[in-house]
Design a protein around this motif. Structure first.
Motif, PDB file in Angstrom:
ATOM      1  N   VAL A 149      50.492  35.308  37.347  1.00  0.00           N
ATOM      2  CA  VAL A 149      49.762  35.589  38.580  1.00  0.00           C
ATOM      3  C   VAL A 149      49.419  37.070  38.698  1.00  0.00           C
ATOM      4  N   GLY A 150      50.277  37.945  38.143  1.00  0.00           N
ATOM      5  CA  GLY A 150      49.983  39.374  38.198  1.00  0.00           C
ATOM      6  C   GLY A 150      48.694  39.721  37.477  1.00  0.00           C
ATOM      7  N   ASP A 151      48.500  39.176  36.288  1.00  0.00           N
ATOM      8  CA  ASP A 151      47.255  39.423  35.555  1.00  0.00           C
ATOM      9  C   ASP A 151      46.056  38.867  36.305  1.00  0.00           C
ATOM     10  N   ALA A 152      46.204  37.672  36.878  1.00  0.00           N
ATOM     11  CA  ALA A 152      45.101  37.073  37.631  1.00  0.00           C
ATOM     12  C   ALA A 152      44.763  37.916  38.853  1.00  0.00           C
ATOM     13  N   LEU A 153      45.784  38.481  39.481  1.00  0.00           N
ATOM     14  CA  LEU A 153      45.562  39.346  40.635  1.00  0.00           C
ATOM     15  C   LEU A 153      44.686  40.541  40.250  1.00  0.00           C
TER      16      LEU A 153
END
Length: 537
Positions: A240-244
């Protein structure tokens, strides 16, 4: 309805100055109504629920839904729609929301400390420091915002004829990735300046400490923040961090240097800005003229606050040989006097490590150092009787440079003491690191500031460990070398969440050859003017 009445725990009734009347209970679990109410602030989540465990006893204290990578698209769209309205608010109105948030944090301090302790395991006094920091910084940021965001006049290309101003625009949607060690401070103190600047925020806390971030949102909503301007993203960092990062216009990251490099590379691929506070292997220097008793007590606080899980805490101590024996004896005594355990008692000084993984890392660093020849002066072992992840405050000496402890960030209640023969050697060894986040200098000389300037760190504290510089919220804070990019706090910590725009209005003569004037005459005229402007502005 106020958050206090909706979310407060039955035992958190505040006494004078917001201090609980009774705080001897073990804060390991939060009432179910509290965790469920906080979890409702997670919106648009279609992933599986994740359990949140307390480091005090490794028991489940609640669960929160998680977001999928697909959910980020909808969250970002909602943030962009909310941001346009929020940015249109006058600054005084945004400041009023943040000031009310500051008031609410201090009003609900007992509640905030309960939440922080339950999901992080730190001592009550460390939870107090974190809560106080959020309340004070939010108020300070609200007062700094006009200076950071005001329109500025600049000298134009032609004196009098060129009118130039610099204006500040919000970036749009800011992504904040905050860590588990200070789950309230590092969520709120990064969100607040981004909000003041007119941005919307997608805030991703660590998966193990979501409730402090959710409490931040709950209090901001009570303070008047519109829906969608701040949203909490729950999920595993690598996913989710990369997607954020892919859905925002700027990223603020706090965490390890290795992950910070990954974040910076991903931001660079999108040509968006980022700011990062990363790791540290912070040095403390004791000169011969230091107040030894004060230095020993200060070093204990600087090394073992939050069980050493603090980016700006001390991990290396360089003490001059003239006072090495006296200081080491006093420092070991100060360390051994610390009261260690989990719970809400104000008598406890050092709490738990945050997880089994942190305990394993600390144990591995100490064991490796001993194998390499280091000596343990005190501590050096876990305290399972106090809590499953509690480790005794530990002081080592004779740590060779081949040990992991000598170069790598331990991030636990462990510090090594080295004897040096001169001030120059102390400075050289303090600077002999890839990191440059914080440093501490203990001396009574009037020229202390000149010595401090030689230390390669973003903040230097004289006769303090870290709190003096961190708590000076009007001044910028951040790292050198591999300890980070950019700054938080101060005017710079607000302005970084904006784009600057230069607007110039030209009157009379153009900034080009003048009509009807021979080019040779024009050249002589502007060159003469250029010489005056270059020297006198």
């Amino acid at each position: 309805m106020a958050v206090e009445s909706e979310l407060s725990t039955p035992s958190a009734a505040p006494a004078a100055a917001g201090v609980p009347a009774s705080s001897q209970r073990l804060v390991a679990h939060l009432p179910e109504h509290l965790t469920q109410r906080l979890a409702r602030y997670v919106t648009g989540a279609n992933g599986d629920a994740v359990e949140v465990r307390s480091p005090a006893d490794d028991a489940v204290i609640g669960s929160v839904p998680t977001h999928t990578t697909d959910d980020l698209t909808a969250l970002a769209a909602r943030a962009r729609a909310a941001q346009r309205e929020w940015a249109a608010w006058p600054l005084r109105r945004r400041r009023a929301v943040v000031q009310r948030f500051s008031d609410l944090v201090l009003r609900d301090s007992a509640l905030a400390m309960d939440v922080i302790q339950a999901e992080n395991g730190k001592s009550r006094v460390d939870a107090l420091e974190e809560t106080l920091d959020v309340g004070v910084y939010a108020g300070r940021a609200a007062r700094l915002a006009p200076a950071a965001l005001r329109t500025r006049r600049h000298r134009g290309a032609y004196p009098v004829l060129t009118e130039t101003v610099e204006v500040r625009h919000p970036l749009g949607v800011v992504g904040i990735i905050s860590p588990w060690n200070y789950p309230f401070t590092l969520a709120a103190s990064d969100a607040v300046p981004a909000l003041l600047a007119g941005n919307a925020v997608l805030l991703k806390p660590d998966l193990g400490t979501p409730y402090s971030a959710l409490l931040t949102l709950a209090l901001l909503r009570e303070a008047g923040l519109p829906e969608g301007v701040l949203q909490i993203v729950i999920g595993d960092g690598p996913v989710v961090g990369d997607a954020l990062i892919d859905h925002v216009d700027y990223v603020m990251f706090t965490g390890s240097t290795a992950t910070g490099r990954h974040v910076a590379q991903r931001c660079a691929s999108r040509l968006i800005g980022c700011s990062a506070e990363l790791g540290g292997k912070n040095p403390l220097v004791v000169l011969p003229d230091a107040d030894i008793a004060a230095a020993a007590n200060g070093a204990a606080h600087a090394s073992f606050s939050n069980a050493g899980q603090l980016c700006i805490s001390m991990e290396r101590i360089y003490v001059h040989e003239a006072v090495a024996q006296e200081f080491t004896a006093a420092f070991v005594a100060a360390t051994e006097s610390l009261r260690v355990g989990v719970g809400a008692s104000w008598d406890l000084d050092v709490g738990s490590l945050a997880s089994a993984a942190q305990l394993e890392r600390v144990q591995a660093h100490v064991a490796d150092a001993v194998t390499c020849g280091a000596r343990v002066l005190t501590g050096g072992h876990a305290l399972p009787e106090a809590g499953p992840f509690v480790f005794a405050p530990t002081v080592l000496t004779d740590v060779p440079q081949t040990a992991r402890l000598a170069r790598e960030e331990t991030f636990g209640p462990v510090v090594s003491v080295y004897v040096v023969g001169s001030e120059a050697e102390a400075i050289a060894r303090a600077n002999d690191t890839d990191y440059g986040l914080n440093a501490s200098l203990w001396t009574r000389r009037r020229s202390a500031r000149a010595v401090a300037r030689q230390l390669e760190a973003g903040t230097v504290n004289i006769n303090e460990g870290f709190a003096a510089a961190w708590g000076s919220h009007g001044a910028p804070m951040g790292g050198w070398k591999s300890s980070g990019l950019g700054r938080r706090h101060g005017v710079a910590g607000i302005a970084k969440y904006t784009e600057s725009q230069t607007i110039s209005r030209q009157r009379g003569l153009p900034v080009a050859p003048w009509p009807g004037l021979p080019r040779a005459v024009y050249a002589r005229t502007v060159l003469a003017a250029g010489r005056v402007l270059a020297r006198w502005g």
